[in-house]
Motif scaffolding. Structure first.
Motif, short mmCIF file in Angstrom:
data_model
loop_
_atom_site.label_atom_id
_atom_site.label_comp_id
_atom_site.label_asym_id
_atom_site.label_seq_id
_atom_site.Cartn_x
_atom_site.Cartn_y
_atom_site.Cartn_z
N GLN A 1 57.40 45.42 57.89
CA GLN A 1 57.29 45.40 56.24
C GLN A 1 56.57 44.10 55.86
N SER A 2 56.35 43.13 56.39
CA SER A 2 55.68 42.13 56.16
C SER A 2 54.02 42.30 55.82
N TRP A 3 53.80 43.67 55.98
CA TRP A 3 52.44 43.87 55.90
C TRP A 3 51.89 43.43 54.46
N HIS A 4 50.58 43.04 54.46
CA HIS A 4 49.98 42.51 53.43
C HIS A 4 48.41 42.34 53.25
N TYR A 5 47.74 42.40 52.50
CA TYR A 5 46.12 42.14 52.83
C TYR A 5 45.94 40.92 51.26
N ASP A 6 44.72 40.37 51.56
CA ASP A 6 44.14 39.74 50.51
C ASP A 6 42.62 39.91 50.51
N PHE A 7 42.40 39.48 49.17
CA PHE A 7 41.00 39.71 48.79
C PHE A 7 40.54 38.64 48.01
N VAL A 8 39.10 38.00 47.97
CA VAL A 8 38.56 37.34 47.32
C VAL A 8 37.30 38.08 46.92
N ASN A 9 37.05 38.12 45.27
CA ASN A 9 35.81 38.81 44.90
C ASN A 9 34.62 37.82 44.97
N ALA A 10 33.78 38.48 45.81
CA ALA A 10 32.23 37.63 45.65
C ALA A 10 31.27 38.93 45.66
N TRP A 11 31.46 40.03 44.97
CA TRP A 11 30.30 41.02 44.74
C TRP A 11 29.18 40.40 43.93
N GLU A 12 28.04 40.79 44.10
CA GLU A 12 26.94 40.48 43.02
C GLU A 12 27.20 41.45 41.90
N PRO A 13 27.44 40.64 40.66
CA PRO A 13 27.98 41.21 39.63
C PRO A 13 27.53 42.34 39.00
N GLU A 14 26.21 42.62 38.97
CA GLU A 14 25.40 43.72 38.38
C GLU A 14 25.98 44.95 39.34
N VAL A 15 25.93 44.81 40.53
CA VAL A 15 26.05 45.95 41.54
C VAL A 15 27.80 46.59 41.38
N LEU A 16 28.58 45.29 41.28
CA LEU A 16 30.02 45.90 41.07
C LEU A 16 30.09 46.54 39.59
N ASP A 17 29.37 45.89 38.70
CA ASP A 17 29.52 46.48 37.19
C ASP A 17 28.97 47.94 37.16
N ARG A 18 27.83 48.18 37.90
CA ARG A 18 27.33 49.60 37.82
C ARG A 18 28.14 50.47 38.49
N LEU A 19 28.84 49.99 39.81
CA LEU A 19 29.63 51.22 40.67
C LEU A 19 30.92 51.23 39.75
N VAL A 20 31.51 50.22 39.21
CA VAL A 20 32.69 50.74 38.23
C VAL A 20 32.36 51.61 37.18
N GLU A 21 31.26 51.50 36.51
CA GLU A 21 30.92 52.11 35.39
C GLU A 21 30.42 53.51 35.80
N GLN A 22 29.84 53.87 36.93
CA GLN A 22 29.40 55.26 37.42
C GLN A 22 30.53 55.87 37.71
N CYS A 23 31.29 55.24 38.80
CA CYS A 23 32.31 55.95 39.62
C CYS A 23 33.55 55.96 39.14
N ILE A 24 34.14 54.80 38.72
CA ILE A 24 35.46 54.78 38.35
C ILE A 24 35.77 55.19 36.71
N ASN A 25 34.64 54.52 35.73
CA ASN A 25 34.80 55.13 34.38
C ASN A 25 34.19 56.32 34.34
N GLY A 26 33.26 56.81 35.30
CA GLY A 26 32.61 58.05 35.29
C GLY A 26 33.48 59.01 35.70
#
Length: 437
Positions: A384-409
């Motif tokens: 039950q100690s399972w966990h995971y970590d993340f540090v965002n280092a996306w190139e911003p324009e690509v992440l912005d476009r993916l969020v807009e296209q796929c999540i918002n869309g």
């Protein structure tokens, strides 16, 4: 830096609409963040009292002392508060206003409510408005179709709705990342202290170590992720079979999804944000009931197992699925092990304390182990100690476009931002992972 990131995020969200001059009589509350003392169910949460739809409503649990709160986002001069009650109305209640959500001024007191639509003229200013019930009119709780707050504000003309009329079944894209390396490092919990952590399995940025920062990750071009513009670091406790470290032998699926019901409001991760999903000290009950648990451990026909199974059919793989918090406080990019800058949604929306909806990460990891698993364990301790970590280092324009296209869309996208079932919606990245204009 955190304040700058937050300001940029707010500015980008405003860029999608036209803001007119301040106008009296503006409806300020529609679509605002809300909170409540209780809700009868998730489908009757407080946000339904400000959605502009009189076929939905907020309903509290039975009890006289209940409240519904609305955050207008900033202080406004207020003129009127309208209440549209469902059958379960309030006989006695007050309407209160606050600038800070702590100190409240009463602007209306009602002792003889009868459940009819009610309108109250007010002459005050504030950011928060709340309905505080003190006596029910029925045996049920309080139920409100709409609570509307009007005042002097900037009337915002929403962007035109998308022309697509596709049925929305998903709002996500994938980041597929292969195994990179093992290391006893944790740049979030033990930054700058190599070897201090239990053993972790790293995917994504190949340069990740105890000294990694979002800036150093972004400067590194070596990544095991399919999309080369994803320089992010992802890591989790190493799985052992006996004394042997087990590395995932297929690309790991990391879903970027909407964690809130209104997927159109999800915003990209700010540059440099860090997060941890899970709790190293969790009990089996904590793990089973955690807001981030999806299926727990899986293999073959086994799912929703809150411990690693003792046996998996030969040839199958052990999987685990878990969701991360997806509501950000809008200010802090990191808060170490305590993770106070992140929270899970409540009743389908972000809480007032963490108002910015960012992508909800869902890790799905598979290890090539099967048969007798009684000697399989995590480096972090209990199952039950399972966990995971993340540090965002996306190139911003690509992440912005993916969020807009796929999540918002409202699409189900592969790593390129392409929905196989809706090819007419286009893509974000071409076959060479270059941005499409």
């Amino acid at each position: 830096m955190a304040a700058t990131a937050a300001a940029a995020l707010v500015a980008s969200s405003l860029g999608a609409a036209t803001v007119a001059v301040a106008a009296p009589g503006t409806l300020l509350s529609q679509g605002a963040l809300t909170a409540a003392s209780s809700s009868e169910s998730g489908g009757l949460g407080p946000r339904f009292a400000v959605d502009g739809d009189r076929s939905t409503r907020w309903a509290s649990q039975p009890g006289d002392d209940q409240w519904l709160r609305v955050d207008l986002g900033e202080s406004h001069d207020l003129e009127r508060i309208d209440l549209d009650w469902e059958a379960a109305y309030g006989k006695a209640f007050t309407l209160q206003v606050s600038d800070d959500g702590q100190t409240w001024s009463t602007v209306a007191t009602v002792t003889d409510g009868n459940g009819s639509d009610q309108s109250y003229d007010v002459d005050t200013s504030g950011r928060y408005v709340q309905l505080v019930g003190t006596q029910r009119g029925t045996q049920y709780g309080y139920s409100v179709f709409e609570l509307q707050v009007f005042g002097d504000g900037e009337a915002t003309d929403p962007v035109d709705p998308p022309e697509w009329d596709d049925e929305v079944t998903h709002h996500e894209f994938q980041a597929n990342c292969s195994f990179s390396h093992f290391a006893p490092d944790d740049p979030i919990v033990f930054p700058g202290e190599p070897g201090r952590s239990h053993m972790h399995t790293f995917v994504g940025n190949d340069a990740t170590d105890a000294f990694s920062t979002s800036e150093s990750l972004l400067a590194s071009d070596e990544s095991s992720c399919t999309v080369p513009q994803d320089h992010s670091a992802y890591w989790f406790p190493t799985l052992y079979k006996g004394d042997e470290r087990i590395a995932p032998d297929i690309p790991m699926t990391i879903y970027y999804k909407s964690g809130i019901d209104d997927y159109t409001k999800v915003q990209p991760f700010p540059a440099g944000i860090e997060l941890i999903a899970g709790n190293m000290m969790a009990t089996e009950e904590d793990f089973r009931t955690a807001p981030g648990a999806v299926e727990g451990f899986e293999c073959g026909e086994i799912s929703k197992s809150w411990s690693i199974p003792d046996y998996c059919d030969p040839g199958t793989q052990l999987n685990v699925r878990y969701q991360a918090p997806s509501c950000w406080d809008g200010v802090h990019l990191k808060s170490g092990m305590m993770q106070t800058h992140m929270a899970y949604p409540v009743d389908g929306q972000c809480p007032l304390s963490h108002p910015v909806a960012v992508p909800m990460l869902e890790f799905k990891i598979a290890w090539p182990v099967s048969g007798d698993l009684t000697d399989v364990h995590l480096a972090s301790g209990s199952d039950q100690s399972w966990h995971y970590d993340f540090v965002n280092a996306w190139e911003p324009e690509v992440l912005d476009r993916l969020v807009e296209q796929c999540i918002n869309g409202g699409l189900q996208c592969n790593p390129r931002g392409y929905d196989l079932y809706k090819p007419h919606r286009g893509t974000v990245l071409d076959e060479n992972y270059e941005l499409v204009d």
